[in-house]
Design a protein around this motif. Sequence first.
Motif, PDB file in Angstrom:
ATOM      1  N   ILE A   1       0.851  -1.291  -0.010  1.00 56.49           N
ATOM      2  CA  ILE A   1       0.016   0.032   0.070  1.00 56.49           C
ATOM      3  C   ILE A   1       0.953   1.324   0.000  1.00 56.49           C
ATOM      4  O   ILE A   1       0.595   2.307  -0.607  1.00 56.49           O
ATOM      5  CB  ILE A   1      -1.007   0.001   0.964  1.00 56.49           C
ATOM      6  N   GLY A   2       1.994   1.291   0.666  1.00 56.75           N
ATOM      7  CA  GLY A   2       2.972   2.287   0.495  1.00 56.75           C
ATOM      8  C   GLY A   2       3.332   2.694  -0.885  1.00 56.75           C
ATOM      9  O   GLY A   2       3.213   3.773  -1.368  1.00 56.75           O
ATOM     10  N   HIS A   3       3.713   1.622  -1.729  1.00 60.22           N
ATOM     11  CA  HIS A   3       3.661   1.902  -3.124  1.00 60.22           C
ATOM     12  C   HIS A   3       2.562   2.572  -3.711  1.00 60.22           C
ATOM     13  O   HIS A   3       2.674   3.248  -4.698  1.00 60.22           O
ATOM     14  CB  HIS A   3       4.306   0.624  -3.730  1.00 60.22           C
ATOM     15  N   ARG A   4       1.482   1.750  -3.525  1.00 63.77           N
ATOM     16  CA  ARG A   4       0.274   2.099  -4.240  1.00 63.77           C
ATOM     17  C   ARG A   4       0.093   3.717  -4.165  1.00 63.77           C
ATOM     18  O   ARG A   4      -0.280   4.497  -4.606  1.00 63.77           O
ATOM     19  CB  ARG A   4      -1.022   1.414  -3.631  1.00 63.77           C
TER      20      ARG A   4
ATOM     21  N   SER B   1       2.162   5.999  -3.097  1.00 70.10           N
ATOM     22  CA  SER B   1       3.155   6.679  -3.782  1.00 70.10           C
ATOM     23  C   SER B   1       2.715   7.108  -4.955  1.00 70.10           C
ATOM     24  O   SER B   1       3.522   8.122  -5.773  1.00 70.10           O
ATOM     25  CB  SER B   1       4.596   6.307  -3.791  1.00 70.10           C
ATOM     26  N   GLU B   2       1.880   6.414  -5.828  1.00 70.12           N
ATOM     27  CA  GLU B   2       1.596   6.720  -7.084  1.00 70.12           C
ATOM     28  C   GLU B   2       0.610   7.875  -7.285  1.00 70.12           C
ATOM     29  O   GLU B   2       0.412   8.319  -8.445  1.00 70.12           O
ATOM     30  CB  GLU B   2       0.859   5.303  -7.648  1.00 70.12           C
ATOM     31  N   TRP B   3       0.291   8.388  -6.243  1.00 63.34           N
ATOM     32  CA  TRP B   3      -0.322   9.648  -6.060  1.00 63.34           C
ATOM     33  C   TRP B   3       0.785  10.934  -6.080  1.00 63.34           C
ATOM     34  O   TRP B   3       0.205  12.155  -6.749  1.00 63.34           O
ATOM     35  CB  TRP B   3      -1.332   9.998  -5.039  1.00 63.34           C
TER      36      TRP B   3
ATOM     37  N   PRO C   1      -4.901  -1.173  -8.277  1.00 64.43           N
ATOM     38  CA  PRO C   1      -4.317   0.171  -8.646  1.00 64.43           C
ATOM     39  C   PRO C   1      -5.105   1.301  -7.932  1.00 64.43           C
ATOM     40  O   PRO C   1      -6.275   1.179  -7.537  1.00 64.43           O
ATOM     41  CB  PRO C   1      -4.633   0.191 -10.203  1.00 64.43           C
ATOM     42  N   ILE C   2      -4.466   2.705  -7.760  1.00 60.86           N
ATOM     43  CA  ILE C   2      -4.988   3.840  -7.119  1.00 60.86           C
ATOM     44  C   ILE C   2      -6.306   4.030  -7.721  1.00 60.86           C
ATOM     45  O   ILE C   2      -7.105   4.679  -6.679  1.00 60.86           O
ATOM     46  CB  ILE C   2      -4.001   5.136  -7.297  1.00 60.86           C
ATOM     47  N   GLY C   3      -6.917   3.829  -8.833  1.00 52.06           N
ATOM     48  CA  GLY C   3      -8.113   3.966  -9.306  1.00 52.06           C
ATOM     49  C   GLY C   3      -8.495   5.703  -9.291  1.00 52.06           C
ATOM     50  O   GLY C   3      -7.607   6.532  -9.335  1.00 52.06           O
ATOM     51  N   ASP C   4      -9.831   6.167  -8.918  1.00 50.27           N
ATOM     52  CA  ASP C   4     -10.136   7.533  -8.767  1.00 50.27           C
ATOM     53  C   ASP C   4      -9.745   7.825  -7.239  1.00 50.27           C
ATOM     54  O   ASP C   4      -9.811   7.031  -6.286  1.00 50.27           O
ATOM     55  CB  ASP C   4     -11.452   7.687  -8.831  1.00 50.27           C
ATOM     56  N   TYR C   5      -9.955   8.947  -7.034  1.00 48.95           N
ATOM     57  CA  TYR C   5      -9.583   9.563  -5.631  1.00 48.95           C
ATOM     58  C   TYR C   5     -10.312   8.915  -4.638  1.00 48.95           C
ATOM     59  O   TYR C   5      -9.903   8.647  -3.458  1.00 48.95           O
ATOM     60  CB  TYR C   5      -9.219  10.966  -5.486  1.00 48.95           C
ATOM     61  N   ASP C   6     -11.556   8.912  -4.954  1.00 49.68           N
ATOM     62  CA  ASP C   6     -12.761   8.251  -3.980  1.00 49.68           C
ATOM     63  C   ASP C   6     -12.185   7.102  -3.826  1.00 49.68           C
ATOM     64  O   ASP C   6     -12.194   6.506  -2.280  1.00 49.68           O
ATOM     65  CB  ASP C   6     -14.005   8.292  -4.466  1.00 49.68           C
ATOM     66  N   PHE C   7     -11.739   6.144  -4.396  1.00 51.34           N
ATOM     67  CA  PHE C   7     -11.508   4.565  -3.995  1.00 51.34           C
ATOM     68  C   PHE C   7     -10.029   4.772  -3.003  1.00 51.34           C
ATOM     69  O   PHE C   7     -10.008   4.098  -2.171  1.00 51.34           O
ATOM     70  CB  PHE C   7     -11.028   3.978  -5.404  1.00 51.34           C
TER      71      PHE C   7
END
Lengths: 127, 259
Positions: B25-28, B30-32, B93-99
């Motif tokens: 989840i740290g990696h995910r 960081s994708e933001w 994947p990070i998807g939309d911000y709501d997710f």
Amino acid sequence: MSESLDPRINRLKLGNAGEVIKVEEGENWQVYEVFHQEKRGAHHEHVGCVHAPDAQLALVFAKEQFGRRKKCVNLWVVRSADILAFDAEDEDMFANNIEKTYRDASGFKVMDKINKFKQAGKAAPQQ
Amino acid sequence: MTTSLNTDIAVTDLITKMADDELIIGHRNSEWTGLGPVMEEDIAFSSMAQDKIGHALALYTILHEQLQGADPDQFAFMREASAFKCCHLVELPIGDYDFSLMRHFLFDHAEAVRYRHLLQSSYTPLKQLSQKVKGELKYHTLHANAWLLQLCRAGADSHARMQAALDTCFPLACGIFEPAADEVEALLIAEAIYPGEEVLYNEWLDQIYPILAQAGLNLPDVAQVRPAYGGRGGQHTKWLVPMLNEMGAVFRLDPQASW
């Protein structure tokens, strides 16, 4: 009982137990925090507080209290009641900051490697 | 305390699950970086990503130094996907911000509950780590709560998106609490290392429910939810392998290099 020598207490009749207290408009003084700017473009820094009946007079008092001696280009006053803050117990949220050197540019010691790389580049024969 | 071999195996399993969740989840999160909806959120997700990866490193270090585990970098970047024990929630994947916000909310409350119990763990390295990360987790849940409440009062469309995100994320989040084998779970409980996934799951529900209610969100019926189990046993979503390849690409160029 003898009256207090403090005119504010006498004006508000705070010293006379049992007597009905009536607060006139302008007599409900609030605390204002004062922020001082030493030079244009710098951050205002918190320097203390004043008591005042309104913001206009808080600015007047702030100038007299905090703007008389050292260099000053501007002052802010903010009602203390409008300042929001973390509780003291939330200090733990900041406890690990000091050891997170990777969040500071100075946390990365790379100049030696860069200089070594440059030297190696200079030593290489030109193609 | 001196631990038995069986206890070491059980503790290794518990720590590996925790560490893998944090790393992935740290990696995910960081994708933001560079993509957040406002700069402050870009920084917030990047900051929390660093915290999670720091926690993963601390946990892998416990495995390495206390439990004869591999070097943390080797363990993080060279393992096959099937050897990872992360839950499915963190893999997506990070998807939309709501997710991403909803995942962050559900995951970080789960972490807060888990680490709160580990503050009293009989296993000293975990107890010490829990004390160290307490303030960070407090901030993570504070951040998640603030945004959840903000977005759920930002109009009907925003609220509907957060409800949809909750409906999507909740079964995945239940997968965090996938129990280990009965004998492993029983051993960890008996040794007072941690109270078991069922206890954590129920406390997590108690913790998130009032905030969801305040936000006006309906929690799916927990009796009807099928948790997304399998990750703890090495069965993963299709998203994990490409993520591991991307995450480990630089390290795998030369695993022996000193950077």
